[in-house]
Write an enzyme that holds these catalytic residues in place. Structure first.
Site, PDB file in Angstrom:
ATOM      1  N   CYS A 127      35.489  27.015  -6.775  1.00  0.00           N
ATOM      2  CA  CYS A 127      34.416  27.377  -7.335  1.00  0.00           C
ATOM      3  C   CYS A 127      33.676  28.419  -6.826  1.00  0.00           C
ATOM      4  CB  CYS A 127      33.595  26.105  -7.566  1.00  0.00           C
ATOM      5  SG  CYS A 127      33.341  25.186  -6.198  1.00  0.00           S
ATOM      6  N   HIS A 240      26.248  26.181  -8.310  1.00  0.00           N
ATOM      7  CA  HIS A 240      26.283  26.708  -6.813  1.00  0.00           C
ATOM      8  C   HIS A 240      25.547  28.079  -6.899  1.00  0.00           C
ATOM      9  CE1 HIS A 240      29.074  23.787  -5.551  1.00  0.00           C
ATOM     10  NE2 HIS A 240      30.129  24.609  -5.158  1.00  0.00           N
TER      11      HIS A 240
HETATM   12  C1  2RA Z   1      32.841  22.230  -2.968  1.00  0.00           C
HETATM   13  N1  2RA Z   1      34.030  24.230  -3.402  1.00  0.00           N
HETATM   14  O1  2RA Z   1      31.721  22.706  -3.512  1.00  0.00           O
HETATM   15  C2  2RA Z   1      34.165  22.825  -3.031  1.00  0.00           C
HETATM   16  C3  2RA Z   1      34.852  22.140  -4.344  1.00  0.00           C
HETATM   17  N2  2RA Z   1      35.808  22.804  -4.768  1.00  0.00           N
HETATM   18  O2  2RA Z   1      32.691  21.405  -2.049  1.00  0.00           O
END
Ligand code: 2RA
Length: 330
Positions: A127, A240
């Site tokens: 991600c 994110h």
């Molecule tokens: C996280 N990138 O945010 C990882 C999940 N795929 O933990």
């Protein structure tokens, strides 16, 4: 043509979102079958495609499926991918099992859909990589990336449904003065930030940080771009944030860069500081586009430098949406 689609890991956060995205984007589904662990098999869940009974993923007959989304674990993907592709089924794998395998395309469709070729197995990026890659690639094409430095602010959804529940529980317990116990994260995440996602590597970076380096280079077909990343878990639900600094080969003007970023597919420009408009998890939640803003000249790299902030829904562009977009390109 319509397709028989299977979701392996359909009860997890990503699996559940894939169901929604398939429906929302009118993916031509002839039949949708949902698979999960033996423990969940037999349960029936409501979906926009009707009520569907979960089947045991270990027993799947891939000759009955055209496309399977794998969203269980890396080990499970390694054990089952060959079985699926040998039966003629396309596999879109959300785990990191095949991302660094030269024979397996790693795809962000806005950037390298062509890489799919005739491969039956396609890897979905991490991600953190997918969210940064969209604006970064547009800037790379126009200005040439010389160096990239990323700092992340990652939501609890990155650790799945259990990560999100841990944040809710810990926040509740903390505010009620009860004991706060962490299980999913290395420390309590409520009212905290944790600069540790995935395992530490020999070079003292974490694997999450190195994924951004390895995957961005592979997706861009640029094996040598210097990229460095610090990944931090913060107490948000499913978006994110990433602060990105770039040095470019050619001079870059922030006004031109802003115009460019405002035109690319998959980006929503949120850049109007006079009106306090910038990317934020609260706004980017459940959005397909990655929000990009706080675009400015970087003070270190001067007229060859740009600094900006992005926010992308970890479960959507960071997982389910990108996977469905790959399926749309098959
Ligand atoms: C996280 N990138 O945010 C990882 C999940 N795929 O933990």
């Amino acid at each position: 043509m319509r397709y028989k689609v299977g979701i392996m890991g359909a009860t997890g956060a990503v699996g559940r979102e894939i169901i929604e995205v398939l429906h929302d984007r009118n993916f031509p589904v002839e039949e949708l079958r949902l698979f999960a662990s033996k423990r969940s098999a037999g349960k029936t869940i409501e979906t926009p495609f009707g009520a569907i009974t979960i089947e045991n993923a270990d027993m799947a007959d891939y000759s009955q499926l055209n496309i399977a989304f794998f969203a269980i674990s890396g080990d499970w993907s390694k054990e089952n991918a060959d079985k699926a592709t040998s039966a003629g089924c396309y596999v879109i794998d959300n785990s990191s099992a095949f991302r660094y395998d030269d024979k397996v395309p790693l795809v962000v469709p806005e950037i390298n859909a062509d890489a799919i070729g005739d491969s039956k197995l396609i890897a979905n990026p991490n991600c953190t990589t997918a969210i940064a890659a969209i604006p970064l690639y547009a800037l790379h094409k126009e200005y040439g990336l010389k160096k990239v430095i990323i700092s992340t602010y990652q939501a609890t959804s990155g650790a799945g449904a259990a990560g999100m529940s841990e944040l809710t529980e810990e926040t509740k317990n903390y505010l009620e003065g009860k004991e706060v116990k962490n299980k999913v994260f290395t420390y309590p995440i409520a009212f905290n930030t944790i600069p540790h996602i995935d395992n530490f590597q020999e070079n003292d970076y974490t694997r999450e940080e190195m994924k951004v380096v390895w995957e961005t280079r592979k997706i861009f077909s640029e094996p040598d771009i210097p990229i460095s990343c610090t990944c931090v878990r913060i107490p948000t639900m499913r978006v994110h944030g990433e602060s990105i600094v770039i040095e470019t080969e050619r001079t870059i003007d922030p006004v031109d860069a802003k115009k460019l970023l405002g035109q690319i597919e998959g980006v929503e420009l949120k850049d109007d500081i006079e009106n306090n408009i910038y990317p934020m998890p609260l706004n980017a939640t459940k959005k397909y586009e990655v929000e990009v803003g706080r675009i400015r000249r970087n003070l270190v790299f001067g007229d060859h430098g740009l600094e900006f902030f992005v926010c992308g829904d970890q479960i959507l562009k960071g997982a389910a949406l990108n996977a469905v977009q790959i399926a749309e390109n098959l």
